[in-house]
Design an enzyme around this catalytic site. Structure first.
Site, short mmCIF file in Angstrom:
data_model
loop_
_atom_site.label_atom_id
_atom_site.label_comp_id
_atom_site.label_asym_id
_atom_site.label_seq_id
_atom_site.Cartn_x
_atom_site.Cartn_y
_atom_site.Cartn_z
CG PHE A 211 -1.78 -1.20 1.41
CD1 PHE A 211 -2.96 -1.38 0.70
CD2 PHE A 211 -1.39 -2.19 2.31
CE1 PHE A 211 -3.75 -2.52 0.89
CE2 PHE A 211 -2.17 -3.33 2.49
CZ PHE A 211 -3.35 -3.50 1.79
CG ASN A 260 -6.16 -7.04 -4.18
OD1 ASN A 260 -5.69 -7.25 -3.06
ND2 ASN A 260 -7.42 -6.75 -4.38
CB ALA A 261 -2.13 -5.27 -0.89
CG ASP A 281 0.23 3.44 5.54
OD1 ASP A 281 -0.73 3.43 6.35
OD2 ASP A 281 0.68 4.48 5.03
CB CYS A 321 -5.31 5.44 8.76
SG CYS A 321 -5.89 4.76 7.21
C1 LIG Z 1 -3.02 4.90 3.47
S1 LIG Z 1 -2.56 4.89 1.80
C2 LIG Z 1 -0.83 4.51 1.85
C3 LIG Z 1 0.05 5.68 2.18
C4 LIG Z 1 1.52 5.46 2.02
N1 LIG Z 1 1.99 4.28 2.68
C5 LIG Z 1 2.28 6.69 2.52
O1 LIG Z 1 2.90 6.61 3.60
O2 LIG Z 1 2.22 7.69 1.84
C6 LIG Z 1 -3.23 3.38 1.22
C7 LIG Z 1 -2.91 3.07 -0.24
O3 LIG Z 1 -3.34 1.75 -0.54
C8 LIG Z 1 -3.78 1.71 -1.90
N2 LIG Z 1 -4.65 0.53 -1.99
C9 LIG Z 1 -5.93 0.41 -1.55
N3 LIG Z 1 -6.37 -0.85 -1.68
C10 LIG Z 1 -5.34 -1.57 -2.23
C11 LIG Z 1 -5.16 -2.93 -2.57
N4 LIG Z 1 -6.15 -3.83 -2.38
N5 LIG Z 1 -3.98 -3.32 -3.07
C12 LIG Z 1 -2.97 -2.44 -3.24
N6 LIG Z 1 -3.08 -1.13 -2.94
C13 LIG Z 1 -4.25 -0.69 -2.43
C14 LIG Z 1 -4.45 3.04 -2.11
O4 LIG Z 1 -4.45 3.37 -3.48
C15 LIG Z 1 -3.57 3.97 -1.27
O5 LIG Z 1 -2.59 4.56 -2.07
#
Ligand SMILES: C[S@@+](CC[C@H](N)C(=O)[O-])C[C@H]1O[C@@H](n2cnc3c(N)ncnc32)[C@H](O)[C@@H]1O
Length: 381
Positions: A211, A260-261, A281, A321
């Site tokens: 993420f 997808n994570a 995160d 968060c």
């Molecule tokens: C809270 S933000 C991360 C912030 C980052 N770690 C930082 O410190 O700037 C969460 C991120 O997860 C991504 N995201 C959401 N669902 C996801 C998934 N299933 N797989 C991968 N990425 C995902 C979103 O696009 C977003 O950029």
């Protein structure tokens, strides 16, 4: 009433006995208790369950000089950050409900989340210009809470002009805030100190930043001497921005995985991959108490996988968060995941949001970020 008198700024619909008939949504109202004793002033919205958000407990005018005094106080309190990039106004935490202001270099990005604050915006912007002399102010009022308040989104430069990607520096790394098309105000300033903290564990490590958004953790890890970082993120726009930032910072040892994570972590586990550092995160999995159980299951799934793909003694940096997920609940989930995979979690750091994202201990809703660094060790070790 006890909650309100002990400092909480919200008054719910079922806590109000009567409202004067000439009050309109968005108006400033005087608040009185059951003995007709003055409590404070706030703004009103009949469309919101939070009918009133209190701005002051004294009988003063809510005018330009009110906001000027508030802002001067905030600037004094946050003076150590003043010349950098930080959260200038953290809504209820800083006593200005419904308003977020982030400062990136000399630019400001504002996010209004309520009707009442939308009405007060011109006055606040005027004060921001006077006290900070910014090079530009971008408004990014597009949150779901604003829609619930019955207000249309407003986006665009409202004072002077600026780039869509605002460059700023933090501890020797050049970042961009994607103010026009990015998430939140364009960057997650709340994790900047946590990412910096992780740097000291990174020397010669193989890492995974899950993420990753704008590579805040990944670039800090690379700055700390990591040999390689994989970034997992599904936002194409964020990944394009990361390519650009990596280039500008001259970081080469990275790979962006647009997957997808959940699926990717499962795949790594299946393939028995091992990392020295894994960062998690995720976005807020729980938006309200109603989906908290699902959220905790999601957190457990990713944390359990991360523990499994760490080599013995590796580092897990994990966050949540979700405001509604409390620290004890998150830690309970971590304990349960560690038990399932037979790991010990040695706590190296327990933290959260930095002090510019102001927490009022008597206002639960101001605290949302939980962040931990663990050394993950096999149970038998
Ligand atoms: C809270 S933000 C991360 C912030 C980052 N770690 C930082 O410190 O700037 C969460 C991120 O997860 C991504 N995201 C959401 N669902 C996801 C998934 N299933 N797989 C991968 N990425 C995902 C979103 O696009 C977003 O950029």
């Amino acid at each position: 009433m006890k909650r309100i008198l002990s400092g909480h700024p919200w008054i719910y619909d079922n806590e109000i006995k009567s409202v004067s008939p000439d009050v309109n949504d968005g108006d400033i109202v005087d608040i009185f208790d059951w003995r007709n004793k003055f409590v404070g002033k706030g703004y009103f919205n009949s469309k919101s369950r939070i009918r009133i958000r209190i701005l002051t407990r004294t009988d003063t005018e809510i005018d330009r000089s009110f906001f000027e005094a508030k802002l001067r106080g905030i600037l004094r309190r946050k003076r150590e950050y003043r010349n950098g990039s930080f959260r200038l106004i953290h809504s209820e935490g800083d006593g200005i409900p419904g308003l977020i202001v982030d400062k990136y270099s000399n630019f400001l990005v504002i996010q209004v989340n309520t009707l009442g604050m939308m009405k007060l915006k011109p006055m606040v912007v005027d004060v921001l210009v006077d006290l900070l002399n910014p090079r530009g102010i971008y408004e990014k009022s597009d949150s779901s809470s604003l829609k619930k308040e019955g207000v249309k989104e407003e986006k665009g430069w409202i004072y002077l002009d600026g780039p869509s990607l605002i460059p700023f520096e933090y501890e020797g790394i050049k970042f961009f805030a994607d103010v026009e098309k990015g998430q939140k105000t364009g960057f997650f300033l709340d994790q900047r100190e946590n990412a910096l903290m992780l740097r000291k564990y990174a020397e010669s490590k193989r890492c995974l930043d899950v993420f990753s958004y704008h590579a805040n953790f990944a670039m800090n890890i690379l700055k700390g001497g990591a040999i390689h970082v994989e970034l997992v993120e599904t936002s194409k726009r964020a990944n394009d921005n990361v390519e650009l930032m990596m280039k500008i910072n001259n970081f080469k040892n990275f790979k962006i995985i647009d997957e997808n994570a959940f699926d990717y972590l499962r795949k790594l586990d299946r393939e028995k991959e091992k990392y020295d550092i894994v960062v998690l995160d995720p976005p807020a999995f729980a938006k309200s108490n109603s989906n908290k159980e699902d959220a905790l299951r999601g957190y457990k799934e990713i944390n359990l996988r991360a523990m499994k793909i760490l080599r013995n003694g590796g580092i897990l940096a994990t966050s949540s968060c979700s405001q509604v997920v409390k620290r004890e609940e998150f830690e309970g989930m971590l304990k349960s995941a560690a038990k399932d995979v037979k790991k010990k979690l040695i706590l190296l750091h327990r933290g959260g949001q930095p002090p510019d994202h102001t927490i009022l201990l008597n206002v639960d809703e101001t605290e949302y970020l939980k962040f931990y660094i663990f050394k993950v060790v096999d149970l038998g070790f």
